[in-house]
Design an enzyme around this catalytic site. Structure first.
Site, PDB file in Angstrom:
ATOM      1  N   CYS A 121       0.813  -1.218   0.000  1.00  0.00           N
ATOM      2  CA  CYS A 121       0.000   0.000   0.000  1.00  0.00           C
ATOM      3  C   CYS A 121       0.855   1.281   0.000  1.00  0.00           C
ATOM      4  O   CYS A 121       1.696   1.463   0.877  1.00  0.00           O
ATOM      5  CB  CYS A 121      -0.903  -0.025   1.237  1.00  0.00           C
ATOM      6  SG  CYS A 121      -1.833   1.503   1.451  1.00  0.00           S
ATOM      7  N   LYS A 131     -10.711  -7.570   6.332  1.00  0.00           N
ATOM      8  CA  LYS A 131     -10.412  -6.838   7.566  1.00  0.00           C
ATOM      9  C   LYS A 131     -10.495  -7.718   8.827  1.00  0.00           C
ATOM     10  O   LYS A 131     -11.594  -8.110   9.226  1.00  0.00           O
ATOM     11  CB  LYS A 131     -11.367  -5.656   7.705  1.00  0.00           C
ATOM     12  CG  LYS A 131     -11.376  -4.774   6.448  1.00  0.00           C
ATOM     13  CD  LYS A 131     -12.373  -3.652   6.542  1.00  0.00           C
ATOM     14  CE  LYS A 131     -12.529  -2.917   5.218  1.00  0.00           C
ATOM     15  NZ  LYS A 131     -11.313  -2.412   4.608  1.00  0.00           N
ATOM     16  N   SER A 165      -2.782   8.341   6.701  1.00  0.00           N
ATOM     17  CA  SER A 165      -1.327   8.367   6.551  1.00  0.00           C
ATOM     18  C   SER A 165      -0.682   9.727   6.818  1.00  0.00           C
ATOM     19  O   SER A 165       0.336   9.799   7.512  1.00  0.00           O
ATOM     20  CB  SER A 165      -0.948   7.866   5.153  1.00  0.00           C
ATOM     21  OG  SER A 165      -1.594   8.623   4.148  1.00  0.00           O
TER      22      SER A 165
HETATM   23  N1  LIG Z   1      -6.753   8.009   3.293  1.00  0.00           N
HETATM   24  C1  LIG Z   1      -6.143   6.791   3.758  1.00  0.00           C
HETATM   25  C2  LIG Z   1      -6.163   5.789   2.634  1.00  0.00           C
HETATM   26  C3  LIG Z   1      -5.650   4.399   3.063  1.00  0.00           C
HETATM   27  C4  LIG Z   1      -6.085   3.321   2.066  1.00  0.00           C
HETATM   28  O1  LIG Z   1      -6.929   3.548   1.190  1.00  0.00           O
HETATM   29  N2  LIG Z   1      -5.508   2.112   2.214  1.00  0.00           N
HETATM   30  C5  LIG Z   1      -5.959   0.999   1.385  1.00  0.00           C
HETATM   31  C6  LIG Z   1      -4.827   0.074   0.997  1.00  0.00           C
HETATM   32  S1  LIG Z   1      -3.671   0.893  -0.095  1.00  0.00           S
HETATM   33  C7  LIG Z   1      -6.928   0.141   2.203  1.00  0.00           C
HETATM   34  O2  LIG Z   1      -6.739  -0.079   3.380  1.00  0.00           O
HETATM   35  N3  LIG Z   1      -7.991  -0.335   1.530  1.00  0.00           N
HETATM   36  C8  LIG Z   1      -8.981  -1.176   2.108  1.00  0.00           C
HETATM   37  C9  LIG Z   1     -10.375  -0.788   1.703  1.00  0.00           C
HETATM   38  O3  LIG Z   1     -10.517   0.105   0.847  1.00  0.00           O
HETATM   39  O4  LIG Z   1     -11.305  -1.345   2.266  1.00  0.00           O
HETATM   40  C10 LIG Z   1      -4.729   7.102   4.246  1.00  0.00           C
HETATM   41  O5  LIG Z   1      -4.155   8.106   3.768  1.00  0.00           O
HETATM   42  O6  LIG Z   1      -4.224   6.406   5.139  1.00  0.00           O
END
Ligand SMILES: N[C@@H](CCC(=O)N[C@@H](CS)C(=O)NCC(=O)O)C(=O)O
Length: 257
Positions: A37, A64, A90
């Site tokens: 990620c 999850k 993040s």
């Molecule tokens: N806005 C979040 C985005 C994090 C994100 O989208 N992570 C993805 C993996 S790259 C995730 O966990 N996706 C799982 C989902 O969409 O359910 C950040 O900046 O931390």
């Protein structure tokens, strides 16, 4: 679009695997991660740069587990457990790490409030195109990269000058994935080769200098897995995009795009 989890490798590979293996001891801060990620990589780079101790916990955010959901109701990675309290998003986490560990390793933000503000303008630009596939936004993306390069300190090599700051680290995960365009899309991303940038040559030269500096950083190399590991994930995005382009073209009676 189905989640890109069916063919996902369970763990990191290459240099990133060595870092994962070296981070298993319990600490007051724990990183819940998905090795693939780019949002995770932002935080991971900062932890490495600041030499903050952390155990690395691999979770699949597309299946999850309760350990993740109990900390982050959205079930996204990256998520932190810090002194038994959750934290996510993040860029919020990166700024938190700077505030909570002011004397650890490198400083991520300059002292000058104006420069701090300027960095924050550019920190979020990769996330702004989140809901579109990278193929949809190729031209917009190319323009944004050029604009990013034009906003940099002229000498560099980093965004603000000789030393990297938060903006370099939060954009880096996208920069080191640009090869995906070239791999999957005919014509690639289209960043001009050296000497071929015409009126934009200076901007692209600055981009190349920045990218070279970013790619040379140990923290970035050591949080990146082997390309073959990323391929199934992006292959799925490419297939899904091709399918939706085909469906759209068929609906519009245009035949195969
Ligand atoms: N806005 C979040 C985005 C994090 C994100 O989208 N992570 C993805 C993996 S790259 C995730 O966990 N996706 C799982 C989902 O969409 O359910 C950040 O900046 O931390």
């Amino acid at each position: 679009m189905p989640p890109p989890d069916a063919d996902i490798y369970a763990t990191a590979s290459g240099p990133a695997k060595a870092v994962v293996d070296a981070h298993s001891t319990e600490q007051s801060l724990k990183l819940y991660s998905g090795w693939f990620c780019p949002f995770v990589q932002r935080v991971w780079i900062v932890l490495e740069e600041k030499e903050i101790p952390y155990p690395y916990v691999e979770v699949n955010p597309y299946h999850k587990p309760e350990s993740l959901l109990s900390l982050n109701p959205r079930g996204l990675v990256p998520t932190l457990k810090y002194e038994n309290k959750p934290l996510y998003e993040s860029t919020v986490i990166c700024e938190f790490l700077e505030d909570a560990y002011p004397d650890h390793g490198v400083k991520l933000l300059p002292a000058d409030p104006y420069l701090r503000a300027r960095i924050r303008i550019w920190i979020d630009f990769p996330g702004q195109q989140k809901d579109k596939t990278i193929w949809d936004v190729r031209n917009v993306f190319l323009d944004t990269l050029k604009e990013f390069a034009e906003a940099m300190d002229e000498e560099g090599p980093y965004f603000l000058g000789k030393e990297p700051t938060l903006v370099d680290y939060v954009v880096a995960p996208w920069a080191v994935r640009l090869w995906v365009f070239d791999h999957f899309k005919e014509g690639g991303l289209g960043i001009p080769d050296e000497g071929k940038g015409a009126k934009d040559e200076k901007s692209w030269a600055r981009w190349r200098t920045w990218l070279g500096a970013i790619e040379g950083r140990k923290s970035i190399q050591n949080t990146t897995s082997g390309k073959d590991h990323y391929l199934p994930i992006y292959q799925r995005y490419a297939d899904n995009t091709a399918q939706s382009e085909l469906a759209k073209a068929t609906r519009e009676g245009k035949g195969v795009p």
